[in-house]
Scaffold this motif. Structure first.
Motif, PDB file in Angstrom:
ATOM      1  N   ASN A  75      -5.061  -7.010   5.978  1.00 38.75           N
ATOM      2  CA  ASN A  75      -3.818  -6.832   7.139  1.00 38.75           C
ATOM      3  C   ASN A  75      -2.330  -7.761   8.006  1.00 38.75           C
ATOM      4  OD1 ASN A  75      -5.239  -4.435   7.509  1.00 38.75           O
ATOM      5  ND2 ASN A  75      -6.727  -5.459   8.872  1.00 38.75           N
ATOM      6  N   ASN A 115      -2.751   9.859   5.530  1.00 38.10           N
ATOM      7  CA  ASN A 115      -2.805   8.673   4.373  1.00 38.10           C
ATOM      8  C   ASN A 115      -3.933   8.425   3.135  1.00 38.10           C
ATOM      9  OD1 ASN A 115      -0.378   7.752   6.045  1.00 38.10           O
ATOM     10  ND2 ASN A 115      -2.036   6.480   7.115  1.00 38.10           N
ATOM     11  N   ASP A 116      -5.141   8.969   3.678  1.00 30.93           N
ATOM     12  CA  ASP A 116      -6.267   8.806   2.869  1.00 30.93           C
ATOM     13  C   ASP A 116      -5.995   9.839   1.418  1.00 30.93           C
ATOM     14  OD1 ASP A 116      -9.009   7.982   1.370  1.00 30.93           O
ATOM     15  OD2 ASP A 116     -10.191   8.999   2.805  1.00 30.93           O
ATOM     16  N   SER A 121       0.629   1.490  -2.722  1.00 31.23           N
ATOM     17  CA  SER A 121       0.883   2.395  -1.985  1.00 31.23           C
ATOM     18  C   SER A 121       1.412   0.924  -0.420  1.00 31.23           C
ATOM     19  CB  SER A 121       0.952   3.937  -1.176  1.00 31.23           C
ATOM     20  OG  SER A 121      -0.425   3.438  -0.323  1.00 31.23           O
ATOM     21  N   ASP A 122       2.008   1.243   0.438  1.00 26.73           N
ATOM     22  CA  ASP A 122       2.248   0.361   0.732  1.00 26.73           C
ATOM     23  C   ASP A 122       1.063   0.646   2.485  1.00 26.73           C
ATOM     24  OD1 ASP A 122       3.279   2.375   3.061  1.00 26.73           O
ATOM     25  OD2 ASP A 122       4.599   2.387   3.215  1.00 26.73           O
ATOM     26  N   LYS A 123       0.195   0.739   1.986  1.00 26.09           N
ATOM     27  CA  LYS A 123      -0.989   1.132   2.767  1.00 26.09           C
ATOM     28  C   LYS A 123      -2.156   1.139   2.075  1.00 26.09           C
ATOM     29  CE  LYS A 123       1.284   4.215   5.349  1.00 26.09           C
ATOM     30  NZ  LYS A 123       1.490   3.526   6.502  1.00 26.09           N
ATOM     31  N   ALA A 124      -2.043   0.050   1.435  1.00 22.78           N
ATOM     32  CA  ALA A 124      -2.931  -0.751   0.204  1.00 22.78           C
ATOM     33  C   ALA A 124      -2.467  -2.219   0.424  1.00 22.78           C
ATOM     34  CB  ALA A 124      -3.711   0.454  -0.329  1.00 22.78           C
ATOM     35  N   LEU A 183      -9.319   5.580   7.954  1.00 21.21           N
ATOM     36  CA  LEU A 183      -8.190   6.098   7.674  1.00 21.21           C
ATOM     37  C   LEU A 183      -7.534   7.116   7.564  1.00 21.21           C
ATOM     38  CD1 LEU A 183      -7.638   5.309   3.343  1.00 21.21           C
ATOM     39  CD2 LEU A 183      -6.990   3.844   4.896  1.00 21.21           C
ATOM     40  N   GLU A 184      -6.031   7.136   8.411  1.00 17.03           N
ATOM     41  CA  GLU A 184      -5.561   8.654   8.824  1.00 17.03           C
ATOM     42  C   GLU A 184      -5.527   9.193   7.501  1.00 17.03           C
ATOM     43  OE1 GLU A 184      -2.512   8.408  10.506  1.00 17.03           O
ATOM     44  OE2 GLU A 184      -2.667   6.863  12.137  1.00 17.03           O
ATOM     45  N   ARG A 187     -10.706   1.588   4.534  1.00 14.85           N
ATOM     46  CA  ARG A 187     -10.922   0.312   4.026  1.00 14.85           C
ATOM     47  C   ARG A 187     -10.737  -0.744   4.047  1.00 14.85           C
ATOM     48  NH1 ARG A 187      -4.690  -1.962   5.022  1.00 14.85           N
ATOM     49  NH2 ARG A 187      -6.454  -3.416   6.127  1.00 14.85           N
ATOM     50  N   TYR A 225      -2.623   6.088  -3.862  1.00 19.84           N
ATOM     51  CA  TYR A 225      -3.137   4.982  -2.778  1.00 19.84           C
ATOM     52  C   TYR A 225      -2.808   3.526  -2.593  1.00 19.84           C
ATOM     53  CZ  TYR A 225      -5.778   3.116   0.778  1.00 19.84           C
ATOM     54  OH  TYR A 225      -5.840   1.843   2.308  1.00 19.84           O
TER      55      TYR A 225
END
Length: 262
Positions: free
Chosen positions: A78, A113-114, A243-246, A109-110, A121, A240
């Motif tokens: 984060n 996005n998952d 990506s910019d989510k992880a 996770l939404e 996560r 995933y």
């Protein structure tokens, strides 16, 4: 009648006593064996890391090579900051997979996005830096996971210094069908990953694909025959995690030299 009641009482007493004794023995054994189990689990993970990094040979002294070559760091996904401890555990003891299953240590996770189907996560992950003799980054090893046909596939992926090119991958735990999806552990299939690039130009978009009849030589891995859902699961977990989510922002920070590999 009294004798029968007395006999029944004695029998029940013996049964209950035996149950208590057995419970104490089992409980004591579990407590006594826990340190050994934890040590073996740590050794297995060290072996998996070396395997993913291409440093594991039949004669390898796993503990010695791991301690000499691997620098383990805990990184908050984060804030992108290195932390000394997570959940009161240091980098040696911390388990990011276990943390992902704790609401207070993870992020839900939404659904949109998952794509990997993991649900949550971990907030803090464990990253393995492997440097060359000059102290320069040689290999970066990261945790990856995602849902396949029957359950979650757990793996480690190693990247070359550009943090785009795959060195190797090691799916160390899964419940996929032997001979079909279980081929994610087949050395011949794993060998395809070496040299594949995850991102397109400027490291912005994930281009890596697991597909039948690959079209992009630099990015595509041939899907597993007869295991479409497993192949899709591997494709989704790569989409995933990079990506910019992880891991995307973390890799960019390392590329810019804003996070030390020492």
């Amino acid at each position: 009648m009294a004798k029968k009641n007395e006999s029944l009482g004695k029998t029940l007493f013996v049964v209950i006593a035996l149950c208590l004794v057995c419970a104490i023995i089992v409980s004591g054994s579990a407590v006594g064996l826990k340190p050994i189990q934890q040590k073996n689990a740590a050794l297995d993970m060290q072996r998996n890391v070396l395997d993913a990094a291409g440093l594991l040979e039949p004669s390898t002294d796993v503990v010695a090579v791991f301690n000499e070559r691997v620098n383990t760091k805990l990184i908050n996904l984060n804030t992108l900051e290195v932390v000394e401890q997570a959940n009161n555990q240091d980098a040696t003891a911390y388990d990011p997979i276990a943390a992902a299953n704790k609401p207070e240590w993870s992020t839900k996770l939404e659904k949109s996005n998952d794509v990997a189907g993991i649900g949550t996560r971990e907030d803090v992950t464990k990253v393995y830096f492997i440097n060359n003799e000059q102290g320069e980054l040689e290999t970066l090893v990261l945790y990856i996971r995602g849902y396949g046909l029957w359950g979650t596939m757990y793996g480690l992926i190693s990247l070359q210094p550009d943090l785009n090119t795959v060195r190797s991958v090691n799916f160390y735990e899964h419940s996929e069908t032997p001979g079909l999806g279980g081929e994610i552990q087949n050395p011949k299939w794993v060998a395809q990953w070496s040299g594949k690039e995850i991102y397109g130009e400027n490291n912005e978009q994930v281009e890596f694909d697991v597909m039948k009849s690959p079209t992009q030589e630099n990015h595509d891995v041939d899907a597993l025959s007869g295991a479409t859902l497993t192949s899709n699961g591997v494709d989704n977990l790569m989409a995933y995690w990079f990506s910019d989510k992880a891991y995307g922002p973390l890799l960019e920070k390392i590329r810019k030299g804003e996070l030390s590999n020492g």
